[in-house]
Write a protein that holds these residues in place. Sequence first.
Motif, PDB file in Angstrom:
ATOM      1  N   LEU A 243      30.285  37.341  37.334  1.00 41.84           N
ATOM      2  CA  LEU A 243      30.302  35.896  37.433  1.00 41.84           C
ATOM      3  C   LEU A 243      29.200  35.230  37.860  1.00 41.84           C
ATOM      4  CD1 LEU A 243      34.135  35.891  38.397  1.00 41.84           C
ATOM      5  CD2 LEU A 243      33.251  36.115  36.194  1.00 41.84           C
ATOM      6  N   ILE A 247      28.483  29.366  43.474  1.00 47.25           N
ATOM      7  CA  ILE A 247      29.390  29.958  44.396  1.00 47.25           C
ATOM      8  C   ILE A 247      31.078  29.271  44.319  1.00 47.25           C
ATOM      9  CG2 ILE A 247      29.263  29.081  46.658  1.00 47.25           C
ATOM     10  CD1 ILE A 247      29.711  32.684  46.003  1.00 47.25           C
ATOM     11  N   VAL A 250      32.063  29.945  40.740  1.00 46.68           N
ATOM     12  CA  VAL A 250      32.451  31.472  40.491  1.00 46.68           C
ATOM     13  C   VAL A 250      33.683  31.911  40.907  1.00 46.68           C
ATOM     14  CG1 VAL A 250      31.803  33.726  41.418  1.00 46.68           C
ATOM     15  CG2 VAL A 250      30.019  32.275  40.214  1.00 46.68           C
ATOM     16  N   VAL A 251      34.068  31.224  42.279  1.00 47.62           N
ATOM     17  CA  VAL A 251      35.340  31.497  43.092  1.00 47.62           C
ATOM     18  C   VAL A 251      36.213  30.886  42.337  1.00 47.62           C
ATOM     19  CG1 VAL A 251      36.705  30.919  45.043  1.00 47.62           C
ATOM     20  CG2 VAL A 251      34.434  31.907  45.065  1.00 47.62           C
ATOM     21  N   ASN A 252      36.082  29.773  41.571  1.00 46.89           N
ATOM     22  CA  ASN A 252      37.285  28.908  40.646  1.00 46.89           C
ATOM     23  C   ASN A 252      37.434  29.842  39.386  1.00 46.89           C
ATOM     24  OD1 ASN A 252      38.928  26.741  40.110  1.00 46.89           O
ATOM     25  ND2 ASN A 252      37.437  25.934  38.675  1.00 46.89           N
ATOM     26  N   LEU A 254      37.066  33.140  39.033  1.00 44.06           N
ATOM     27  CA  LEU A 254      37.671  34.231  39.511  1.00 44.06           C
ATOM     28  C   LEU A 254      39.282  34.181  39.706  1.00 44.06           C
ATOM     29  CD1 LEU A 254      37.556  37.466  39.956  1.00 44.06           C
ATOM     30  CD2 LEU A 254      37.067  37.029  42.414  1.00 44.06           C
ATOM     31  N   THR A 255      39.529  33.324  40.442  1.00 48.55           N
ATOM     32  CA  THR A 255      40.801  33.066  41.008  1.00 48.55           C
ATOM     33  C   THR A 255      41.676  32.748  39.399  1.00 48.55           C
ATOM     34  OG1 THR A 255      40.275  30.684  41.385  1.00 48.55           O
ATOM     35  CG2 THR A 255      40.596  32.185  43.130  1.00 48.55           C
ATOM     36  N   ASP A 256      41.067  31.852  38.596  1.00 41.30           N
ATOM     37  CA  ASP A 256      41.600  31.757  37.454  1.00 41.30           C
ATOM     38  C   ASP A 256      42.433  33.216  36.668  1.00 41.30           C
ATOM     39  OD1 ASP A 256      42.038  28.930  37.594  1.00 41.30           O
ATOM     40  OD2 ASP A 256      40.476  28.456  36.311  1.00 41.30           O
ATOM     41  N   LYS A 257      40.983  33.667  36.632  1.00 46.60           N
ATOM     42  CA  LYS A 257      41.261  35.124  35.855  1.00 46.60           C
ATOM     43  C   LYS A 257      42.122  35.986  36.497  1.00 46.60           C
ATOM     44  CE  LYS A 257      36.563  35.197  33.787  1.00 46.60           C
ATOM     45  NZ  LYS A 257      36.949  35.503  32.280  1.00 46.60           N
ATOM     46  N   LEU A 258      42.042  35.978  37.859  1.00 43.13           N
ATOM     47  CA  LEU A 258      43.227  36.877  38.408  1.00 43.13           C
ATOM     48  C   LEU A 258      44.645  36.458  38.315  1.00 43.13           C
ATOM     49  CD1 LEU A 258      41.210  38.300  41.530  1.00 43.13           C
ATOM     50  CD2 LEU A 258      41.438  39.409  39.406  1.00 43.13           C
TER      51      LEU A 258
ATOM     52  N   ILE B 266      45.431  45.072  40.678  1.00 44.55           N
ATOM     53  CA  ILE B 266      44.089  44.395  41.421  1.00 44.55           C
ATOM     54  C   ILE B 266      43.477  45.191  42.370  1.00 44.55           C
ATOM     55  CG2 ILE B 266      42.919  42.282  42.008  1.00 44.55           C
ATOM     56  CD1 ILE B 266      45.146  40.772  40.618  1.00 44.55           C
ATOM     57  N   PHE B 305      35.320  42.507  37.066  1.00 49.12           N
ATOM     58  CA  PHE B 305      34.895  41.283  37.270  1.00 49.12           C
ATOM     59  C   PHE B 305      33.714  41.582  38.866  1.00 49.12           C
ATOM     60  CE2 PHE B 305      38.766  39.812  36.054  1.00 49.12           C
ATOM     61  CZ  PHE B 305      38.588  39.350  34.398  1.00 49.12           C
ATOM     62  N   GLY B 306      32.566  40.937  38.654  1.00 49.42           N
ATOM     63  CA  GLY B 306      31.888  41.163  39.789  1.00 49.42           C
ATOM     64  C   GLY B 306      31.139  39.575  40.435  1.00 49.42           C
ATOM     65  N   ILE B 307      30.988  39.708  41.717  1.00 47.80           N
ATOM     66  CA  ILE B 307      30.741  38.489  42.340  1.00 47.80           C
ATOM     67  C   ILE B 307      29.242  38.997  43.153  1.00 47.80           C
ATOM     68  CG2 ILE B 307      30.728  36.614  43.919  1.00 47.80           C
ATOM     69  CD1 ILE B 307      33.257  36.189  42.803  1.00 47.80           C
ATOM     70  N   LEU B 317      36.386  31.632  50.692  1.00 44.97           N
ATOM     71  CA  LEU B 317      36.593  30.407  49.339  1.00 44.97           C
ATOM     72  C   LEU B 317      37.947  30.912  48.573  1.00 44.97           C
ATOM     73  CD1 LEU B 317      32.948  29.529  48.717  1.00 44.97           C
ATOM     74  CD2 LEU B 317      34.710  28.130  49.641  1.00 44.97           C
ATOM     75  N   LEU B 318      37.741  32.070  48.322  1.00 43.68           N
ATOM     76  CA  LEU B 318      38.883  32.545  47.542  1.00 43.68           C
ATOM     77  C   LEU B 318      40.182  32.343  48.127  1.00 43.68           C
ATOM     78  CD1 LEU B 318      37.517  36.325  46.315  1.00 43.68           C
ATOM     79  CD2 LEU B 318      38.204  34.367  44.883  1.00 43.68           C
ATOM     80  N   LYS B 321      41.092  28.581  47.705  1.00 42.86           N
ATOM     81  CA  LYS B 321      41.014  28.519  46.251  1.00 42.86           C
ATOM     82  C   LYS B 321      42.691  28.918  45.844  1.00 42.86           C
ATOM     83  CE  LYS B 321      38.633  26.240  43.200  1.00 42.86           C
ATOM     84  NZ  LYS B 321      38.540  24.979  43.688  1.00 42.86           N
ATOM     85  N   PHE B 322      42.880  30.301  46.102  1.00 43.74           N
ATOM     86  CA  PHE B 322      44.327  30.772  45.768  1.00 43.74           C
ATOM     87  C   PHE B 322      45.604  29.970  46.499  1.00 43.74           C
ATOM     88  CE2 PHE B 322      42.271  35.114  44.787  1.00 43.74           C
ATOM     89  CZ  PHE B 322      42.605  35.199  43.444  1.00 43.74           C
ATOM     90  N   LYS B 325      45.884  26.914  44.531  1.00 37.67           N
ATOM     91  CA  LYS B 325      46.520  27.173  42.929  1.00 37.67           C
ATOM     92  C   LYS B 325      47.834  27.734  42.907  1.00 37.67           C
ATOM     93  CE  LYS B 325      42.075  27.402  40.680  1.00 37.67           C
ATOM     94  NZ  LYS B 325      41.235  28.345  39.940  1.00 37.67           N
TER      95      LYS B 325
END
Lengths: 265, 328
Positions: A243, A247, A250-252, A254-258, B266, B305-307, B317-318, B321-322, B325
Motif C-alpha cells: 500500500l 501514511i 495507507v492506514v485508512n 488497510l483498516t477498510d481492507k481488514l 489476520i 498487504f504491506g506498509i 494510527l491503525l 482508525k480502527f 470505524k
Amino acid sequence: MKIAVCIKQVPDTEAEIKWDTQKGVLKRDSIDPITNPFDEFALEEALLTRENYDGEIVAITMGPERSSDVLRNALALTVNEVHRLTDDAFAGSDTYATASVLAAAIKKIGDVDIVFCGKQSTDGNTGVVGAELAAILGFSPLTYVSKIRTIDAANKKIVVERAIEGGTEVIEAKLPAVVSVIKGINEPRLPNLMGIRKAAKMEIPQWNADDLGVDKSKVGSAGSSTKVVEIAVPPPRGAGEILKGEIADVVNTLTDKLIDLKVIK
Amino acid sequence: MANDVWVYIEHKEGEVSPMSYELLGIGKTLANDFGSSVCAFAIGENLDNISKEAFQYGASKVYGIEGGVYKHFRAEAYSKAASFLLDKYKPEVVLFRATTQGTDIAAASAARLGFGLCTDSIGLKVEGGQLKMTRAAFGGNYTVTVVNEKAKPQIVTVRPKAFAMPEKNASASGEVVKESFALSEDELATKFVEFIKSQVTVNLVEADIIVSGGRGVGGEEGFKILKELADTLGGAVGASRAAVDSGWIPYEHQVGQTGKTVKPKIYIACGISGAIQHLAGMRTSDCIVAINKDPDAPIFKNASFGIVGDYKQVVPLLVEKFKAKLNK
C-alpha cells in the motif's frame, strides 16, 4: 540418580535441504548438521539435575557416523557416557520405530530414573517421540516441561511445571519418568576448550540392533507404518499488495481492507 | 462401523470451547469419502454436555469413558482409556487437535497400539480409499504427504484452524455409547497438583488475530504499542525469536520454528524481517500484514498487504482508525 538424555542431529535450518524424492527421505549428507536446538535444553537440564541431585548422565543418539558429533559435544559438556545407536535396519524409522529403538537403549542402560529429551526436533517437527517413549517404557510421561520444581531421589518422585495452553500445570509423578523440555527452561552452557579437546579424542561406542535386542522387522522402513509418498514445495503465497501513498491514506485503506474480511468484531 | 472416522473432543475438567469440535467438520468430509460416519469420542468425569454438543456439531455417535479418575487430563490415564476404545472399535481414522493435550494422547495411544502416527496435518484427503495426510516439514520449506498403511486406526493430529468449523445444528442428537475402563489411582504414576492460569492470557494457537513484533520493535516499550492494537482488535500479541531472546517479551509469545505454529485469520507482523524460522510458524495464516521500515524485508514477499514504514508511526494510527470505524 541415573539420567539419560536423547539427542538428535538435525540439518541446520538455514541451509538448503535436498531430498531423495524416490525414497522420500532426506539427503542428510548434503547439509550442515547441528544438535537439535530443543535437545540443547534437555542436555543442560540433565547437567543441572546432576549438579543438584548427583548421579550420572548417559547421552544417546540414533544416527549414522556423522551424528557422533552431537555426542562429542555432550562429552565436551562432561556427560559420563555416550552411545550411538546405529544399524542399517534403523534407516527410515518413523516416530514409533524411533521411540522403540530409543526405548531398547534406555532398557539396556538400565535403572534409568529420568530420560530427558527436547519437546520436538526442528526437522521432522513431529514432537511425539518423548510421549511415545514414555508409553513404550511405562515411565511417567511429562511433556512440555518448563520447570523442574523438585526431585526426591530417595522416594523416586518428581514435581514439574508443564507449559500448556492458557497457563502452567503442576504435576507430581513417580520416577522413572520421561521429561520433554521446552525452550527457556534453562540457558544451555557452551563446552570449554579443554572439554572439546578431550572429547575429540574419545571413542564413541555403538550399539546395533543385535546389541539392543531389537527385532529388525519392527524398526526402520520395514517396521514403520507411516510412509512419505510425496514431497513438494508449497505454492508461494499470492503476490501481496504494497500500500503506497500518504501514511494516513495507507492506514485508512488497510483498516477498510481488514474490516472487509469480517474477522474483526 | 469399522471404517468410521473418529474425532477426539478435548476439554479441561469438562470445560470445552467450540474449537474443541472443529475437527468434526473435516471428519465428516472424510467419512463421506469412506462411505462411513463421523463419531466423537471423549474421556472425562462427566461427558453429558460434550455428548450433547458433539451431535450439534455433526457427530452421528458419541463414544465415551467416564470416571472420577479422568477428572483432570493425564496423558497416562487418558491414553490407556483411549487405546482401549480404539482397539475395541477399530475405526479407520482418528483425528486429534495438534494441541498439547491432543498431541500427548494421540502419541501415547498410537504407541500403546504399536503404530506410528501423522502429526500436525494441514491437508487431509481420501484417494483410492486411502487417507493422504499433508504436513509442513523443515520450517515450512517443504510439504510432505504421508500415508499410514499398516495402522488401524490411523491416528492423525491436525493443526488447529487448518479446517473450517462445522455448522452448529441445535436440534441434532444421536446415540451415546458409554464404555467403562476402570483404572485406579494406584495404577497411575502421575498426579495433578494445580493449574496456574497465565496472567497474560495468550492463547496464540486459538487467536483469530495476532499482532506480532520482531527485532524492529526495539524494546519492551514497543510491545505496549502492539498490545494496544491487539486489544482493539480482540487479538493476541505474538513475537519473533529475536524479540523473545532480547528479553522484551516472554517465550510463550514466540511464533516460529522454536516457538508456536499459528494459523490466525489476520497476522500483523511489525518490525519482523521474515526469516525462514519465523515464516515456518505463521505462513499459513489467512491474511498477513507486514509493517516494516525496510522495503526489501522478505516478509513483504509473504504478505497479503504491506506498509513500508515505521510501526511506531503506523500502529498508533491503525488503533485510532480502527477505534473510529468500529465505534470503540
